[in-house]
Scaffold this active site. Structure first.
Site, PDB file in Angstrom:
ATOM      1  N   ALA A 160       1.653  -5.292  -3.725  1.00  0.00           N
ATOM      2  CA  ALA A 160       0.314  -5.587  -3.171  1.00  0.00           C
ATOM      3  C   ALA A 160       0.525  -6.284  -1.821  1.00  0.00           C
ATOM      4  O   ALA A 160       0.045  -7.398  -1.585  1.00  0.00           O
ATOM      5  CB  ALA A 160      -0.523  -6.421  -4.129  1.00  0.00           C
ATOM      6  N   LEU A 161       1.257  -5.598  -0.992  1.00  0.00           N
ATOM      7  CA  LEU A 161       1.778  -6.219   0.234  1.00  0.00           C
ATOM      8  C   LEU A 161       0.680  -6.508   1.255  1.00  0.00           C
ATOM      9  O   LEU A 161      -0.335  -5.826   1.320  1.00  0.00           O
ATOM     10  CB  LEU A 161       2.840  -5.312   0.873  1.00  0.00           C
ATOM     11  CG  LEU A 161       4.050  -4.989  -0.005  1.00  0.00           C
ATOM     12  CD1 LEU A 161       5.061  -4.140   0.775  1.00  0.00           C
ATOM     13  CD2 LEU A 161       4.724  -6.257  -0.529  1.00  0.00           C
ATOM     14  N   HIS A 167       3.970 -10.698   3.681  1.00  0.00           N
ATOM     15  CA  HIS A 167       5.217 -10.024   3.266  1.00  0.00           C
ATOM     16  C   HIS A 167       5.879  -9.350   4.474  1.00  0.00           C
ATOM     17  O   HIS A 167       7.101  -9.414   4.644  1.00  0.00           O
ATOM     18  CB  HIS A 167       4.923  -8.938   2.226  1.00  0.00           C
ATOM     19  CG  HIS A 167       4.356  -9.437   0.936  1.00  0.00           C
ATOM     20  ND1 HIS A 167       3.063  -9.191   0.539  1.00  0.00           N
ATOM     21  CD2 HIS A 167       4.922 -10.170  -0.063  1.00  0.00           C
ATOM     22  CE1 HIS A 167       2.855  -9.725  -0.647  1.00  0.00           C
ATOM     23  NE2 HIS A 167       3.960 -10.332  -1.036  1.00  0.00           N
ATOM     24  N   GLN A 199       7.988 -14.199 -15.281  1.00  0.00           N
ATOM     25  CA  GLN A 199       7.533 -15.383 -14.541  1.00  0.00           C
ATOM     26  C   GLN A 199       6.040 -15.651 -14.706  1.00  0.00           C
ATOM     27  O   GLN A 199       5.508 -16.590 -14.144  1.00  0.00           O
ATOM     28  CB  GLN A 199       7.880 -15.276 -13.053  1.00  0.00           C
ATOM     29  CG  GLN A 199       7.038 -14.287 -12.268  1.00  0.00           C
ATOM     30  CD  GLN A 199       7.542 -14.145 -10.843  1.00  0.00           C
ATOM     31  OE1 GLN A 199       8.633 -13.616 -10.615  1.00  0.00           O
ATOM     32  NE2 GLN A 199       6.778 -14.628  -9.879  1.00  0.00           N
ATOM     33  N   GLY A 239       8.887 -16.838   1.634  1.00  0.00           N
ATOM     34  CA  GLY A 239       7.763 -17.463   2.324  1.00  0.00           C
ATOM     35  C   GLY A 239       7.579 -18.917   1.902  1.00  0.00           C
ATOM     36  O   GLY A 239       7.684 -19.239   0.714  1.00  0.00           O
ATOM     37  N   LYS A 250       4.904 -20.334   1.759  1.00  0.00           N
ATOM     38  CA  LYS A 250       3.669 -20.472   0.978  1.00  0.00           C
ATOM     39  C   LYS A 250       4.033 -20.918  -0.438  1.00  0.00           C
ATOM     40  O   LYS A 250       3.336 -21.708  -1.053  1.00  0.00           O
ATOM     41  CB  LYS A 250       2.918 -19.150   0.927  1.00  0.00           C
ATOM     42  CG  LYS A 250       1.738 -19.249   0.032  1.00  0.00           C
ATOM     43  CD  LYS A 250       0.848 -18.053   0.142  1.00  0.00           C
ATOM     44  CE  LYS A 250      -0.160 -18.116  -0.964  1.00  0.00           C
ATOM     45  NZ  LYS A 250       0.458 -17.785  -2.256  1.00  0.00           N
ATOM     46  N   ASP A 251       5.160 -20.393  -0.938  1.00  0.00           N
ATOM     47  CA  ASP A 251       5.666 -20.811  -2.247  1.00  0.00           C
ATOM     48  C   ASP A 251       6.781 -21.829  -1.990  1.00  0.00           C
ATOM     49  O   ASP A 251       7.960 -21.550  -2.212  1.00  0.00           O
ATOM     50  CB  ASP A 251       6.174 -19.580  -3.005  1.00  0.00           C
ATOM     51  CG  ASP A 251       5.074 -18.559  -3.210  1.00  0.00           C
ATOM     52  OD1 ASP A 251       4.279 -18.732  -4.129  1.00  0.00           O
ATOM     53  OD2 ASP A 251       4.973 -17.598  -2.408  1.00  0.00           O
ATOM     54  N   ILE A 254       1.762 -17.069   6.632  1.00  0.00           N
ATOM     55  CA  ILE A 254       0.848 -16.247   7.443  1.00  0.00           C
ATOM     56  C   ILE A 254      -0.557 -16.382   6.847  1.00  0.00           C
ATOM     57  O   ILE A 254      -0.732 -16.290   5.622  1.00  0.00           O
ATOM     58  CB  ILE A 254       1.294 -14.766   7.465  1.00  0.00           C
ATOM     59  CG1 ILE A 254       2.747 -14.646   7.948  1.00  0.00           C
ATOM     60  CG2 ILE A 254       0.357 -13.920   8.321  1.00  0.00           C
ATOM     61  CD1 ILE A 254       3.013 -15.127   9.356  1.00  0.00           C
ATOM     62  N   SER A 286      -2.365 -13.828   0.401  1.00  0.00           N
ATOM     63  CA  SER A 286      -1.801 -13.758  -0.945  1.00  0.00           C
ATOM     64  C   SER A 286      -2.269 -12.466  -1.595  1.00  0.00           C
ATOM     65  O   SER A 286      -3.404 -12.027  -1.362  1.00  0.00           O
ATOM     66  CB  SER A 286      -2.301 -14.954  -1.767  1.00  0.00           C
ATOM     67  OG  SER A 286      -2.086 -14.716  -3.148  1.00  0.00           O
TER      68      SER A 286
END
Ligand code: AMP
Length: 281
Positions: free
Chosen positions: A32-33, A37, A61, A147, A149-150, A176, A185
């Site tokens: 789901a880029l 990404h 996960q 990233g 973001k994580d 981004i 996301s």
């Protein structure tokens, strides 16, 4: 762009690349880029690396099975985006290729597992470590891009590489964002119009927390302020907002404890759980 589904095909192609003394850059994803990404792909290309992206929605996960079921999957669009980015190879394995038998390994990341995402998503980082260690073993990259973001995930991966003594350089990349500040996301695709509109408050609050932090406001007051803003509408459900040291993520009570602070948030907007963070200086 090569599209490979089997471990055996991947090995043949990457052995050839290594035989040509080319270095491999790797970007693991769950598909789901979006432009976030692609920024990682661009970073790898910029470094002149043979760039491999993987798309694998990793069941181990997800602590919430509904989240796994509803995770967005857009393979055709992903392939097109990767082609346009100049990515060299895409690895899209089945679950059987990655987990031919149950992976029962238990990793130990110490405090990192008990904080923030670790405490709210039990088993999540263990599942991330399983899949990333398996993918690292198959791709054997020289460099891997993740990233920020994580943010906590990057720290877990750095710990993983150290523990397993892997010769892989981990490169954290900037977050981004959409034009209104929302961190890109895959989960944003699941927000309805009202939720998408509401979600833009998250980066705004992070920015406000930065202003307050720089103005030396007590951290307890900043936290109370953020929580009160989100409590004003029922569409939000705050899981955590914390200000931590950016080096090891220990939770701060006082600005002067560290060189650099970071604000991290996890908040439901409707049914969708979003995370974001911002370096506070
Ligand atoms: P995911 O597909 O969500 O597992 O993400 C794959 C990689 O893309 C991870 O290293 C993420 O941190 C990274 N990533 C996701 N969203 C962004 C973003 N908005 N900006 C930069 N990197 C991102």
């Amino acid at each position: 762009m090569l599209i490979l589904e089997r471990n055996s095909e991947l090995k043949i192609h990457l052995d050839r690349i290594r035989a040509e003394s080319r270095q491999i850059g790797f970007i693991p994803t769950m598909g789901a880029l979006h432009a976030g990404h692609i920024s990682l792909i661009n970073e790898s290309k910029k470094q002149g690396l043979f760039t491999v992206c993987s798309i694998f929605v990793n069941p181990t996960q997800f602590n919430d099975k509904k989240d796994l079921e509803h995770y967005p999957r857009t393979p055709d669009q992903d392939i097109e985006m990767l082609r346009q980015s100049g990515c060299d190879a895409l690895f899209m394995p089945s679950t059987e290729e990655i987990y031919p038998k149950e992976d029962t390994r238990i990793f130990n990341f110490g405090e990192l597992e008990t904080l923030l995402e670790g405490s709210h998503r039990p088993g999540h980082f263990n599942g991330v470590a399983k899949v990333v260690s398996i993918l690292f073993d198959k791709v054997q990259p020289n460099v891997a891009f993740f990233g920020s973001k994580d943010y906590q995930q990057v720290m877990v991966i750095q710990a993983l590489v150290k523990q397993l003594n892997l010769p892989i350089k981990i490169v954290p990349c900037s977050i981004i964002r959409e034009p209104d500040g929302l961190a890109m996301s895959s989960r944003n695709k699941r927000l309805n119009k009202e939720e998408r509109e509401a979600a833009k408050l998250i980066p705004l609050l992070l920015n406000e927390s930065k202003v307050l932090f720089k103005a030396q406001k007590p951290i307890s007051e900043i936290k109370a302020f953020i929580a009160s803003k989100l409590a004003q509408k029922t569409i939000y459900k705050l899981e955590y907002f914390e200000i931590c040291g950016s080096d090891d993520l220990h939770i701060l009570t006082n600005k002067n404890e560290v060189k650099e602070g970071i604000a991290l948030i996890a908040c439901f907007v409707g049914k969708i759980r979003l995370i974001d963070n911002l370096i506070l200086d």
